[in-house]
Design a protein around this motif. Structure first.
Motif: not given
Length: 124
Positions: A52-56, A68-78
Protein backbone atom coordinates in the motif's frame (compact mmCIF):
# COMPACT_ATOMS: atom_id res chain seq x y z
CA UNK A 1 0.52 9.84 -19.57
CA UNK A 2 0.89 7.06 -17.03
CA UNK A 3 3.79 4.69 -17.64
CA UNK A 4 4.84 1.69 -15.60
CA UNK A 5 8.02 0.12 -16.88
CA UNK A 6 9.19 -3.21 -15.51
CA UNK A 7 12.62 -4.74 -15.74
CA UNK A 8 14.64 -7.54 -14.21
CA UNK A 9 13.09 -10.68 -15.61
CA UNK A 10 14.96 -13.40 -17.43
CA UNK A 11 16.09 -16.99 -17.38
CA UNK A 12 17.31 -18.32 -14.06
CA UNK A 13 18.10 -21.73 -12.62
CA UNK A 14 16.14 -23.36 -9.83
CA UNK A 15 17.21 -21.94 -6.50
CA UNK A 16 18.40 -18.68 -8.01
CA UNK A 17 17.24 -15.15 -7.30
CA UNK A 18 15.95 -12.21 -9.27
CA UNK A 19 14.88 -8.69 -8.48
CA UNK A 20 12.12 -7.14 -10.52
CA UNK A 21 11.86 -3.38 -10.67
CA UNK A 22 9.20 -1.07 -11.92
CA UNK A 23 9.48 2.65 -12.41
CA UNK A 24 6.29 4.67 -12.52
CA UNK A 25 5.70 8.04 -14.14
CA UNK A 26 2.61 10.14 -14.72
CA UNK A 27 1.16 9.37 -11.28
CA UNK A 28 1.76 10.64 -7.75
CA UNK A 29 3.51 7.44 -6.79
CA UNK A 30 3.16 8.02 -3.03
CA UNK A 31 -0.64 7.87 -3.34
CA UNK A 32 -0.75 4.51 -5.10
CA UNK A 33 -0.92 0.95 -3.91
CA UNK A 34 1.13 -1.34 -6.09
CA UNK A 35 0.62 -5.00 -6.83
CA UNK A 36 2.62 -7.70 -8.57
CA UNK A 37 0.72 -10.35 -10.46
CA UNK A 38 1.75 -13.21 -12.69
CA UNK A 39 0.19 -15.16 -15.49
CA UNK A 40 0.86 -18.33 -17.39
CA UNK A 41 -0.76 -19.21 -20.73
CA UNK A 42 -4.31 -20.44 -20.35
CA UNK A 43 -4.73 -19.25 -16.77
CA UNK A 44 -6.11 -16.13 -15.16
CA UNK A 45 -3.75 -13.52 -13.81
CA UNK A 46 -2.82 -14.45 -10.25
CA UNK A 47 -1.69 -12.38 -7.33
CA UNK A 48 1.82 -12.44 -5.99
CA UNK A 49 2.19 -9.53 -3.61
CA UNK A 50 1.09 -5.97 -3.01
CA UNK A 51 2.12 -2.94 -1.00
CA UNK A 52 0.00 0.00 0.00
CA UNK A 53 0.91 3.65 -0.20
CA UNK A 54 1.42 3.56 3.55
CA UNK A 55 3.77 0.59 3.29
CA UNK A 56 1.56 -2.25 4.43
CA UNK A 57 2.14 -5.36 2.33
CA UNK A 58 0.57 -8.68 1.58
CA UNK A 59 1.46 -11.94 -0.15
CA UNK A 60 -0.83 -14.38 -1.84
CA UNK A 61 0.56 -17.56 -0.32
CA UNK A 62 2.77 -18.48 2.63
CA UNK A 63 5.34 -19.81 0.19
CA UNK A 64 5.50 -16.44 -1.55
CA UNK A 65 5.79 -14.69 1.80
CA UNK A 66 8.80 -16.84 2.61
CA UNK A 67 10.57 -16.32 -0.72
CA UNK A 68 9.34 -12.97 -2.09
CA UNK A 69 9.97 -9.48 -0.75
CA UNK A 70 8.10 -6.45 -2.02
CA UNK A 71 9.36 -2.96 -1.32
CA UNK A 72 9.03 0.53 -2.65
CA UNK A 73 11.20 3.63 -2.88
CA UNK A 74 8.84 6.56 -3.15
CA UNK A 75 11.71 8.99 -3.75
CA UNK A 76 12.55 7.07 -6.94
CA UNK A 77 8.97 6.18 -7.94
CA UNK A 78 10.14 2.60 -7.99
CA UNK A 79 8.76 -0.70 -6.81
CA UNK A 80 10.84 -3.82 -6.27
CA UNK A 81 10.08 -7.51 -5.98
CA UNK A 82 12.93 -9.65 -4.74
CA UNK A 83 12.40 -13.33 -5.45
CA UNK A 84 14.65 -15.90 -3.82
CA UNK A 85 14.89 -19.68 -4.13
CA UNK A 86 13.09 -19.65 -7.46
CA UNK A 87 11.09 -22.74 -8.36
CA UNK A 88 9.91 -24.00 -11.78
CA UNK A 89 6.34 -23.08 -10.82
CA UNK A 90 7.44 -19.44 -10.60
CA UNK A 91 7.82 -19.43 -14.38
CA UNK A 92 5.32 -16.83 -15.57
CA UNK A 93 4.80 -13.42 -17.04
CA UNK A 94 5.03 -10.92 -14.20
CA UNK A 95 3.24 -7.60 -14.33
CA UNK A 96 2.74 -4.69 -12.03
CA UNK A 97 -0.41 -2.72 -11.38
CA UNK A 98 -1.05 0.59 -9.66
CA UNK A 99 -4.23 1.59 -7.82
CA UNK A 100 -5.08 4.92 -6.22
CA UNK A 101 -5.42 3.57 -2.69
CA UNK A 102 -3.64 3.60 0.65
CA UNK A 103 -4.36 -0.09 1.15
CA UNK A 104 -3.27 -2.67 -1.38
CA UNK A 105 -5.36 -5.47 -2.78
CA UNK A 106 -4.52 -8.90 -4.18
CA UNK A 107 -7.44 -8.63 -6.61
CA UNK A 108 -6.18 -7.61 -10.02
CA UNK A 109 -9.48 -5.95 -10.90
CA UNK A 110 -8.76 -3.28 -8.29
CA UNK A 111 -5.85 -1.91 -10.30
CA UNK A 112 -6.15 1.00 -12.70
CA UNK A 113 -2.83 1.02 -14.53
CA UNK A 114 -0.57 -1.79 -15.74
CA UNK A 115 2.99 -2.11 -16.90
CA UNK A 116 4.05 -4.08 -19.95
CA UNK A 117 5.28 -7.01 -17.87
CA UNK A 118 8.40 -9.12 -17.82
CA UNK A 119 8.96 -12.86 -18.27
CA UNK A 120 10.64 -15.05 -15.67
CA UNK A 121 11.63 -18.54 -16.72
CA UNK A 122 13.03 -20.92 -14.14
CA UNK A 123 14.98 -23.86 -15.53
CA UNK A 124 15.64 -27.09 -13.67
Amino acid sequence: EVQLVESGGGLVQVGGSLRLSCVASGITFDDYAIGWFRQVPGKERGAVSCIGSSGGSGYFTDSMKARFRISRDNAKNTLYLQINNLKPEDTAFYCYGAALSAICSLAHRKYDYWGQGTQITVSS
